[in-house]
Scaffold this motif. Structure first.
Motif, PDB file in Angstrom:
ATOM      1  N   ASN A  91      41.357  26.951  33.031  1.00 38.00           N
ATOM      2  CA  ASN A  91      40.336  27.778  32.401  1.00 38.00           C
ATOM      3  C   ASN A  91      40.617  29.236  32.759  1.00 38.00           C
ATOM      4  OD1 ASN A  91      37.993  29.127  31.608  1.00 38.00           O
ATOM      5  ND2 ASN A  91      36.719  27.326  31.977  1.00 38.00           N
ATOM      6  N   LYS A  92      41.259  29.932  31.862  1.00 43.16           N
ATOM      7  CA  LYS A  92      41.775  31.267  32.179  1.00 43.16           C
ATOM      8  C   LYS A  92      40.668  32.261  32.531  1.00 43.16           C
ATOM      9  CE  LYS A  92      46.117  30.196  31.524  1.00 43.16           C
ATOM     10  NZ  LYS A  92      46.013  28.732  31.327  1.00 43.16           N
ATOM     11  N   LYS A  93      39.546  32.203  31.843  1.00 44.16           N
ATOM     12  CA  LYS A  93      38.506  33.195  32.131  1.00 44.16           C
ATOM     13  C   LYS A  93      37.963  33.010  33.553  1.00 44.16           C
ATOM     14  CE  LYS A  93      34.380  30.765  30.410  1.00 44.16           C
ATOM     15  NZ  LYS A  93      33.257  30.819  29.443  1.00 44.16           N
ATOM     16  N   ILE A  94      37.836  31.732  33.999  1.00 47.05           N
ATOM     17  CA  ILE A  94      37.351  31.472  35.358  1.00 47.05           C
ATOM     18  C   ILE A  94      38.406  31.843  36.384  1.00 47.05           C
ATOM     19  CG2 ILE A  94      36.549  29.680  36.950  1.00 47.05           C
ATOM     20  CD1 ILE A  94      34.526  30.368  34.810  1.00 47.05           C
ATOM     21  N   ILE A  95      39.653  31.478  36.093  1.00 48.00           N
ATOM     22  CA  ILE A  95      40.749  31.781  37.013  1.00 48.00           C
ATOM     23  C   ILE A  95      40.876  33.285  37.235  1.00 48.00           C
ATOM     24  CG2 ILE A  95      43.275  31.836  37.181  1.00 48.00           C
ATOM     25  CD1 ILE A  95      42.310  29.187  38.042  1.00 48.00           C
ATOM     26  N   LEU A 113      40.299  45.161  39.112  1.00 48.49           N
ATOM     27  CA  LEU A 113      39.920  45.673  37.799  1.00 48.49           C
ATOM     28  C   LEU A 113      40.731  44.988  36.701  1.00 48.49           C
ATOM     29  CD1 LEU A 113      37.981  47.987  36.855  1.00 48.49           C
ATOM     30  CD2 LEU A 113      40.001  49.425  36.682  1.00 48.49           C
ATOM     31  N   ASP A 114      42.034  44.881  36.921  1.00 48.46           N
ATOM     32  CA  ASP A 114      42.901  44.247  35.920  1.00 48.46           C
ATOM     33  C   ASP A 114      42.538  42.774  35.722  1.00 48.46           C
ATOM     34  OD1 ASP A 114      44.202  46.665  35.724  1.00 48.46           O
ATOM     35  OD2 ASP A 114      45.884  46.083  37.000  1.00 48.46           O
ATOM     36  N   SER A 115      42.206  42.098  36.805  1.00 50.44           N
ATOM     37  CA  SER A 115      41.865  40.675  36.712  1.00 50.44           C
ATOM     38  C   SER A 115      40.573  40.463  35.946  1.00 50.44           C
ATOM     39  CB  SER A 115      41.749  40.074  38.117  1.00 50.44           C
ATOM     40  OG  SER A 115      42.978  40.177  38.814  1.00 50.44           O
ATOM     41  N   TYR A 116      39.555  41.281  36.238  1.00 54.43           N
ATOM     42  CA  TYR A 116      38.295  41.168  35.502  1.00 54.43           C
ATOM     43  C   TYR A 116      38.503  41.475  34.022  1.00 54.43           C
ATOM     44  CZ  TYR A 116      35.939  41.061  40.055  1.00 54.43           C
ATOM     45  OH  TYR A 116      35.511  40.727  41.319  1.00 54.43           O
ATOM     46  N   ALA A 117      39.363  42.442  33.739  1.00 57.02           N
ATOM     47  CA  ALA A 117      39.657  42.778  32.346  1.00 57.02           C
ATOM     48  C   ALA A 117      40.306  41.588  31.629  1.00 57.02           C
ATOM     49  CB  ALA A 117      40.566  43.997  32.272  1.00 57.02           C
ATOM     50  N   MET A 118      41.225  40.897  32.330  1.00 58.73           N
ATOM     51  CA  MET A 118      41.871  39.729  31.739  1.00 58.73           C
ATOM     52  C   MET A 118      40.863  38.614  31.483  1.00 58.73           C
ATOM     53  SD  MET A 118      45.015  40.277  31.073  1.00 58.73           S
ATOM     54  CE  MET A 118      45.525  38.572  30.806  1.00 58.73           C
ATOM     55  N   ALA A 119      39.894  38.453  32.389  1.00 57.67           N
ATOM     56  CA  ALA A 119      38.859  37.436  32.193  1.00 57.67           C
ATOM     57  C   ALA A 119      38.043  37.743  30.938  1.00 57.67           C
ATOM     58  CB  ALA A 119      37.945  37.372  33.411  1.00 57.67           C
ATOM     59  N   SER A 120      37.756  39.023  30.718  1.00 58.00           N
ATOM     60  CA  SER A 120      37.009  39.415  29.519  1.00 58.00           C
ATOM     61  C   SER A 120      37.833  39.209  28.253  1.00 58.00           C
ATOM     62  CB  SER A 120      36.570  40.877  29.630  1.00 58.00           C
ATOM     63  OG  SER A 120      35.602  41.035  30.648  1.00 58.00           O
ATOM     64  N   ALA A 122      40.122  36.910  27.910  1.00 56.14           N
ATOM     65  CA  ALA A 122      40.176  35.466  27.683  1.00 56.14           C
ATOM     66  C   ALA A 122      38.922  34.973  26.959  1.00 56.14           C
ATOM     67  CB  ALA A 122      40.338  34.739  29.020  1.00 56.14           C
ATOM     68  N   ASP A 123      37.776  35.575  27.293  1.00 57.52           N
ATOM     69  CA  ASP A 123      36.519  35.198  26.626  1.00 57.52           C
ATOM     70  C   ASP A 123      35.613  36.423  26.570  1.00 57.52           C
ATOM     71  OD1 ASP A 123      34.209  34.178  25.644  1.00 57.52           O
ATOM     72  OD2 ASP A 123      33.954  32.605  27.154  1.00 57.52           O
ATOM     73  N   PRO A 124      35.606  37.144  25.438  1.00 58.67           N
ATOM     74  CA  PRO A 124      34.790  38.357  25.323  1.00 58.67           C
ATOM     75  C   PRO A 124      33.302  38.123  25.494  1.00 58.67           C
ATOM     76  CG  PRO A 124      36.451  38.262  23.584  1.00 58.67           C
ATOM     77  CD  PRO A 124      36.461  36.930  24.266  1.00 58.67           C
ATOM     78  N   ALA A 128      30.076  37.762  33.236  1.00 60.52           N
ATOM     79  CA  ALA A 128      30.271  37.990  34.675  1.00 60.52           C
ATOM     80  C   ALA A 128      31.367  39.008  35.001  1.00 60.52           C
ATOM     81  CB  ALA A 128      30.548  36.659  35.385  1.00 60.52           C
ATOM     82  N   PRO A 129      32.528  38.948  34.347  1.00 59.97           N
ATOM     83  CA  PRO A 129      33.573  39.927  34.686  1.00 59.97           C
ATOM     84  C   PRO A 129      33.152  41.374  34.421  1.00 59.97           C
ATOM     85  CG  PRO A 129      34.476  38.132  33.383  1.00 59.97           C
ATOM     86  CD  PRO A 129      33.000  37.987  33.345  1.00 59.97           C
ATOM     87  N   LEU A 130      32.308  41.587  33.408  1.00 57.19           N
ATOM     88  CA  LEU A 130      31.879  42.946  33.085  1.00 57.19           C
ATOM     89  C   LEU A 130      31.073  43.559  34.217  1.00 57.19           C
ATOM     90  CD1 LEU A 130      30.824  42.448  29.363  1.00 57.19           C
ATOM     91  CD2 LEU A 130      32.804  43.714  30.205  1.00 57.19           C
ATOM     92  N   LEU A 131      30.190  42.760  34.804  1.00 51.86           N
ATOM     93  CA  LEU A 131      29.357  43.267  35.896  1.00 51.86           C
ATOM     94  C   LEU A 131      30.221  43.618  37.107  1.00 51.86           C
ATOM     95  CD1 LEU A 131      26.451  43.843  36.753  1.00 51.86           C
ATOM     96  CD2 LEU A 131      26.307  41.496  37.585  1.00 51.86           C
ATOM     97  N   ASN A 132      31.121  42.725  37.474  1.00 50.88           N
ATOM     98  CA  ASN A 132      31.983  42.983  38.620  1.00 50.88           C
ATOM     99  C   ASN A 132      32.975  44.112  38.342  1.00 50.88           C
ATOM    100  OD1 ASN A 132      30.610  40.851  39.678  1.00 50.88           O
ATOM    101  ND2 ASN A 132      32.386  39.580  40.109  1.00 50.88           N
ATOM    102  N   LYS A 133      33.448  44.170  37.109  1.00 50.85           N
ATOM    103  CA  LYS A 133      34.367  45.244  36.717  1.00 50.85           C
ATOM    104  C   LYS A 133      33.678  46.602  36.849  1.00 50.85           C
ATOM    105  CE  LYS A 133      37.451  46.492  32.852  1.00 50.85           C
ATOM    106  NZ  LYS A 133      36.746  47.566  32.126  1.00 50.85           N
ATOM    107  N   ALA A 134      32.442  46.681  36.431  1.00 52.35           N
ATOM    108  CA  ALA A 134      31.687  47.931  36.547  1.00 52.35           C
ATOM    109  C   ALA A 134      31.501  48.322  38.015  1.00 52.35           C
ATOM    110  CB  ALA A 134      30.327  47.794  35.863  1.00 52.35           C
ATOM    111  N   ASN A 135      31.259  47.338  38.869  1.00 53.97           N
ATOM    112  CA  ASN A 135      31.104  47.627  40.302  1.00 53.97           C
ATOM    113  C   ASN A 135      32.392  48.214  40.888  1.00 53.97           C
ATOM    114  OD1 ASN A 135      28.519  46.579  40.176  1.00 53.97           O
ATOM    115  ND2 ASN A 135      29.111  44.556  40.897  1.00 53.97           N
ATOM    116  N   VAL A 136      33.526  47.673  40.451  1.00 53.49           N
ATOM    117  CA  VAL A 136      34.817  48.198  40.922  1.00 53.49           C
ATOM    118  C   VAL A 136      35.033  49.612  40.399  1.00 53.49           C
ATOM    119  CG1 VAL A 136      37.319  47.903  40.827  1.00 53.49           C
ATOM    120  CG2 VAL A 136      35.852  45.912  41.164  1.00 53.49           C
TER     121      VAL A 136
END
Length: 260
Positions: A91-95, A113-120, A122-124, A128-136
């Motif tokens: 599951n790429k978005k979770i990974i 940042l790059d990892s959270y972007a890849m999660a987004s 994988a599934d726009p 969850a990745p958006l919130l953590n990405k913003a924190n970074v």
């Protein structure tokens, strides 16, 4: 907001992975069972063995990364998630989301940042990745980008319980961005004033130097003329200066003696 991967978060993450992946309806490996019994250290050996043998279920990469994360080995955790990102059927978005959390724990902000972007990617629709990405992005002083990600998160989860806090953060960031624009404007005006004054002073200095040079030249010309006038007066001062007193230049005449 800090990123915390507590036990409840881990379970929810695994449930999401299970519902989205081929694990749903399948039996679990021994390593997965041990992890869910809150025995991550024991689970690691089984999970590593399955992956090394090529018999691992796709979800075992995620379990392995989470197991290492739980015992505080974030480097190994990131390695497991990276392997999972390249493995078939995971599951790429979770990974990628969990990989971002591992990098976050190591304070590797760009990698997170790059990892959270890849999660987004994988599934726009995955919020969850958006919130953590913003924190970074706040940590990296990418404030405009953080505002954008916070707003996208709220669009995906308008009823999120953290909405009041997120809206407060957005307001604070936007106020800071506006203050920065104003500071930059004032600084630019100050710089322009300083530059104009420096140019004025430089022009004044150049004009003074020109006038002083001109005055010196005029004074030098006046002294030179005075010397030339004095020298000229010494050459042409009177007629006697052209006369000679030598005997050879005396007047001659005949002398008649009265003596026979």
């Amino acid at each position: 907001m800090r990123i915390k991967l507590n036990r409840l978060t881990v379970i929810l993450t695994l449930l999401a992975a299970a519902l989205c992946g081929p694990l749903f309806g399948q039996s679990k490996s021994e390593g997965m069972k041990l992890f869910e019994q809150n025995k991550p250290a024991e689970a690691i050996a089984f999970l590593e063995a399955d992956i090394a043998a090529g018999t691992a279920l796709p979800e075992e990469y995620n379990y392995l990364g989470l197991s290492y994360y739980q015992i505080g080995n974030y480097e190994k955790s990131a390695e497991a998630f990276k392997k999972g990102s390249a493995a078939k059927g995971t599951n790429k978005k979770i990974i990628y989301f969990n990989l971002g959390n591992s990098y976050f724990a190591m304070q590797k902000w760009q990698e997170a940042l790059d990892s959270y972007a890849m999660a987004s990617v994988a599934d726009p629709s995955y919020s969850a990745p958006l919130l953590n990405k913003a924190n970074v992005e706040i940590k990296m002083d990418k404030l405009a980008e953080a505002v954008g990600d916070y707003k996208r998160f709220l669009l995906l989860k308008p009823e999120d319980e953290q909405r009041p806090k997120i809206e407060k953060i957005i307001a604070l960031i936007e106020a800071e961005l506006a203050a920065r624009v104003e500071r930059e404007r004032l600084a630019a005006e100050e710089a322009a004033r300083i530059k104009a004054e420096e140019e004025r002073l430089a022009q004044e200095k150049a004009e003074r130097e020109r006038l002083e040079a001109q005055k010196r030249a005029e004074e030098e010309a006046a002294r030179r003329k005075m010397l030339e006038d004095i020298a000229g007066s010494l050459r042409d001062g009177g007629e006697t200066t052209n006369m000679s007193a030598d005997a050879e230049d005396s007047l001659g005449y005949d002398y008649d003696s009265d003596i026979d």
